[in-house]
Enzyme design. Structure first.
Site, PDB file in Angstrom:
ATOM      1  N   HIS A 105       0.846  -1.203   0.000  1.00 40.10           N
ATOM      2  CA  HIS A 105       0.000   0.000   0.000  1.00 40.10           C
ATOM      3  C   HIS A 105       0.874   1.243   0.000  1.00 40.10           C
ATOM      4  O   HIS A 105       2.021   1.203   0.444  1.00 40.10           O
ATOM      5  CB  HIS A 105      -0.952   0.005   1.206  1.00 40.10           C
ATOM      6  CG  HIS A 105      -0.255  -0.103   2.517  1.00 40.10           C
ATOM      7  ND1 HIS A 105       0.179  -1.312   3.023  1.00 40.10           N
ATOM      8  CD2 HIS A 105       0.122   0.828   3.428  1.00 40.10           C
ATOM      9  CE1 HIS A 105       0.772  -1.118   4.186  1.00 40.10           C
ATOM     10  NE2 HIS A 105       0.765   0.186   4.462  1.00 40.10           N
ATOM     11  N   HIS A 107       0.831   5.360   1.169  1.00 43.20           N
ATOM     12  CA  HIS A 107       0.191   6.402   1.979  1.00 43.20           C
ATOM     13  C   HIS A 107       0.188   7.719   1.184  1.00 43.20           C
ATOM     14  O   HIS A 107       1.224   8.109   0.636  1.00 43.20           O
ATOM     15  CB  HIS A 107       0.984   6.649   3.264  1.00 43.20           C
ATOM     16  CG  HIS A 107       1.082   5.463   4.169  1.00 43.20           C
ATOM     17  ND1 HIS A 107       0.326   5.338   5.308  1.00 43.20           N
ATOM     18  CD2 HIS A 107       1.857   4.347   4.111  1.00 43.20           C
ATOM     19  CE1 HIS A 107       0.643   4.207   5.918  1.00 43.20           C
ATOM     20  NE2 HIS A 107       1.569   3.579   5.214  1.00 43.20           N
TER      21      HIS A 107
HETATM   22  P1  AMP Z   1       2.161   0.510   7.230  1.00 42.70           P
HETATM   23  O1  AMP Z   1       2.807   0.725   8.560  1.00 42.70           O
HETATM   24  O2  AMP Z   1       2.783   1.230   6.077  1.00 42.70           O
HETATM   25  O3  AMP Z   1       1.993  -0.963   7.005  1.00 42.70           O
HETATM   26  O4  AMP Z   1       0.744   1.193   7.338  1.00 42.70           O
HETATM   27  C1  AMP Z   1      -0.414   0.560   7.739  1.00 42.70           C
HETATM   28  C2  AMP Z   1      -1.422   1.660   7.912  1.00 42.70           C
HETATM   29  O5  AMP Z   1      -2.684   1.047   7.990  1.00 42.70           O
HETATM   30  C3  AMP Z   1      -1.247   2.482   9.204  1.00 42.70           C
HETATM   31  O6  AMP Z   1      -1.110   3.843   8.847  1.00 42.70           O
HETATM   32  C4  AMP Z   1      -2.530   2.220   9.980  1.00 42.70           C
HETATM   33  O7  AMP Z   1      -3.005   3.366  10.615  1.00 42.70           O
HETATM   34  C5  AMP Z   1      -3.476   1.757   8.895  1.00 42.70           C
HETATM   35  N1  AMP Z   1      -4.533   0.839   9.276  1.00 42.70           N
HETATM   36  C6  AMP Z   1      -4.462  -0.212  10.136  1.00 42.70           C
HETATM   37  N2  AMP Z   1      -5.652  -0.853  10.174  1.00 42.70           N
HETATM   38  C7  AMP Z   1      -6.474  -0.212   9.316  1.00 42.70           C
HETATM   39  C8  AMP Z   1      -7.828  -0.396   8.907  1.00 42.70           C
HETATM   40  N3  AMP Z   1      -8.591  -1.384   9.401  1.00 42.70           N
HETATM   41  N4  AMP Z   1      -8.355   0.461   8.011  1.00 42.70           N
HETATM   42  C9  AMP Z   1      -7.611   1.482   7.504  1.00 42.70           C
HETATM   43  N5  AMP Z   1      -6.338   1.710   7.845  1.00 42.70           N
HETATM   44  C10 AMP Z   1      -5.772   0.877   8.735  1.00 42.70           C
END
Ligand code: AMP
Length: 143
Positions: A105, A107
């Site tokens: 993903h 951001h």
């Molecule tokens: P990463 O650390 O790049 O893997 O980012 C994961 C992101 O997913 C973090 O910014 C979290 O805040 C976000 N996140 C975790 N669970 C969910 C969810 N159920 N829906 C949307 N975002 C989420």
């Protein structure tokens, strides 16, 4: 070296399958975008390919064209929707980098002059705020 394991029960895989809810702002054949529930700033959006990979390191390079075309669309939309001065794009690979969800993903975070990002995976946002922010982004995207 990429960890080869992909867990199809990771939280984004569940969101993609519709098993848990999300505030979606965009969807096409290959890509979905939804609000980050612990935003580092207002309008923090995640752009997620439907194809399964743990992160960038094990992804099929064919995914990057469609993925970054949507990253650009969403970046333009959030910039306009929130009247931002700029947009930060972040992408993490493996725990040492800060990755916490193991499905590729990107951001997309609107930025305002002089205002720092909130912590990564910090505080949960209220659902009504996420709904309102998703509506603003959808309006700009026409989706
Ligand atoms: P990463 O650390 O790049 O893997 O980012 C994961 C992101 O997913 C973090 O910014 C979290 O805040 C976000 N996140 C975790 N669970 C969910 C969810 N159920 N829906 C949307 N975002 C989420």
């Amino acid at each position: 070296m990429a960890d080869p394991t992909y867990d199809s029960n990771n939280i984004f895989a569940k969101i993609l399958r519709g098993e848990i809810p999300s505030h979606r702002v965009y969807e096409d054949d290959a890509i979905v975008a939804f609000m980050d529930v612990m935003p580092q700033g207002p309008g923090h959006t995640l752009v997620v390919p439907k194809a399964q990979s743990r992160n960038l390191l094990d992804a099929d390079p064919a995914v990057f064209g469609p993925l970054f075309a949507v990253v650009q669309k969403v970046a333009l939309a959030v910039k306009k929707a929130f009247g931002a001065d700029g947009v930060t794009i972040l992408q993490f690979n493996e725990p040492a980098s800060g990755q916490t969800v193991y499905h590729l993903h990107v951001h997309v975070i609107p930025r305002f002059q002089g205002i720092p990002l909130k912590p990564h995976s910090g505080q949960m946002e209220k659902p009504e705020v996420l709904t309102e922010n998703a509506d603003k982004i959808r309006t700009e995207l026409g989706s």
